[in-house]
Design an enzyme around this catalytic site. Sequence first.
Site, PDB file in Angstrom:
ATOM      1  N   GLU A   1      34.377-120.981  -5.747  1.00 45.18           N
ATOM      2  CA  GLU A   1      34.197-120.491  -4.381  1.00 45.18           C
ATOM      3  C   GLU A   1      33.077-119.460  -4.333  1.00 45.18           C
ATOM      4  OE1 GLU A   1      37.491-120.205  -1.092  1.00 45.18           O
ATOM      5  OE2 GLU A   1      37.396-118.268  -2.114  1.00 45.18           O
TER       6      GLU A   1
ATOM      7  N   HIS B   1      46.445-132.823 -26.400  1.00 49.47           N
ATOM      8  CA  HIS B   1      47.143-134.101 -26.262  1.00 49.47           C
ATOM      9  C   HIS B   1      47.006-134.662 -24.849  1.00 49.47           C
ATOM     10  CE1 HIS B   1      49.012-133.385 -30.200  1.00 49.47           C
ATOM     11  NE2 HIS B   1      49.059-132.122 -29.803  1.00 49.47           N
TER      12      HIS B   1
ATOM     13  N   LYS C   1      38.074-125.106   7.967  1.00 53.27           N
ATOM     14  CA  LYS C   1      39.069-124.472   8.838  1.00 53.27           C
ATOM     15  C   LYS C   1      38.804-124.804  10.308  1.00 53.27           C
ATOM     16  CE  LYS C   1      40.073-120.409   5.937  1.00 53.27           C
ATOM     17  NZ  LYS C   1      39.986-118.931   5.864  1.00 53.27           N
TER      18      LYS C   1
END
Length: 534
Positions: free
Chosen positions: A356, A387, A502
Amino acid sequence: MFASYKSIQETCAFEKLSELAQSPYDLTQPGALQADNRLQRYQVAGQAFKLFYATEQVDDRVLAGLQAVADECQLVSQYRAMRTGAVMNKIDGFVSENRRVLHTATRDLFSGEPAEASMNSRAKRELEKLSHFLDALDAGEIVNEAGEAFTTIVQVGIGGSDLGPRAVYEALKSYTIVGRRAAFISNVDPDDVSMALADLDLGKTIFNIVSKSGSTLETVTNEAFVRRALLENGYDSARHCISITGEGSPMDDPDSYLASFYLYDCIGGRYSTTSMVGCVLLGFTLGFEQVMAFLRGAANMDNSADEVDILKNIPLLMALIGIWNRNFLDLSSLAIIPYSQALYRFPAHLQQCDMESNGKSVDRQGRAVQGKTGPIIWGETGSNSQHAFFQHIYQGTSPVPIEFIGFSESQRGKDIEVQGCTSQQKLLANLFAQMVALACGKKDQNLNKFFAGNRPSCLLFAKKLTPYVMGSLLACYEAKIVFQGFAWNINSFDQEGVQLGKELAKRFLREIGGEEEGFHGIESAFLNEVQRGV
């Protein structure tokens, strides 16, 4: 203001580093890690940590070039300007937030002369409020309707109000006060909220609602969800909710909250963990003394980042090695791999803080950037990650640099010896083995068993993960991210891309709610098409 600062592409060192990148240090050559005392020389100590970087593809010529970049870009001078209150969150000549950047002031508490006095005094005032609040809880002066003590705090926030505090709490859970715990509500997904609430004894729970503006869509929605649950179970929500918000915001309301703590515009969400955003949660669960140890660790790392010599400044050196990998070796991602299960949420926090901050394509003068900026950040704890995705890291076609984090001692001090060694020894053996194997590789005529090597990594290593060390680790990465933003000459402190999302979400909500009857834009077409036949 920013016209006097150079990006790395504008430095005299850029061309030389570009030449060196054509034939970087070959970690696979016989004895490469031991030549010229490389293992001993390529390490830096500072603030409880050592940085080992012999397994990076750098040599003395590259380090000299990176020092020149730091000097020409005035990285430490910009860092000092930030700490003393210069307006660093801006774009010259364009509409921008035009704010100071003072997250460091929230922990600059331990010297007689803070770098910036006004924000520092506010931080001290909020800490005093927190201390009194915690004392009242401990003394039984703040209790629930039945006169019982609160045992759980739930952080209700999103983004920086969730990721950083959650990562630090999980990292330090071993230090929690007996009988207390924390939980988190962040996603606006109703299933997430209802599941979190179902796991709580609501009567003994405090909800810590975090929103600087007091109007963050997800947080306001989840707060309403919480208050409804409290009401339905016979509780007064005003006795169970506290707020962390901007002074004078809709959430700064003594009639609706048990207490309010303040967050200021000069502290961005992703850098807010050492403000009240993190300290209230940590104070409730760990106690005020541990909060102060956490802040002291962060403050001391901030001070150490003020060193101009890159070989004496851990976050600055990490930043510059990252730039070498990104801009000169053209490596597009970075894995953060802590060999400590306690840090399992830390990569997610760094993912937000870094991406960000430095996921930008415009410089601080409003021009398109000249080169690559922030890498993709991801990661998981070791040895689990071995793994999961290490196959790709070893033999994939896109090399991935790694920043390992490790500790010589376990946090809880409980262990077992099996087959001649303890679990902690096995953990460390796996950590060290990955670094050497990734660097050196392995030759084999069977190409399926061939490992190319020259996969760069470094290691941040400390004795034990304590509140002090966690504060130091957090501040180290914050400084690293800031230094890289300065080197790219971008604004690491806004997030306009997030703002666009937004705004569009609000338009979709108006369309869903029928508030824009007769409006037939992309929102209407998109909703009709996606929901048709579902």
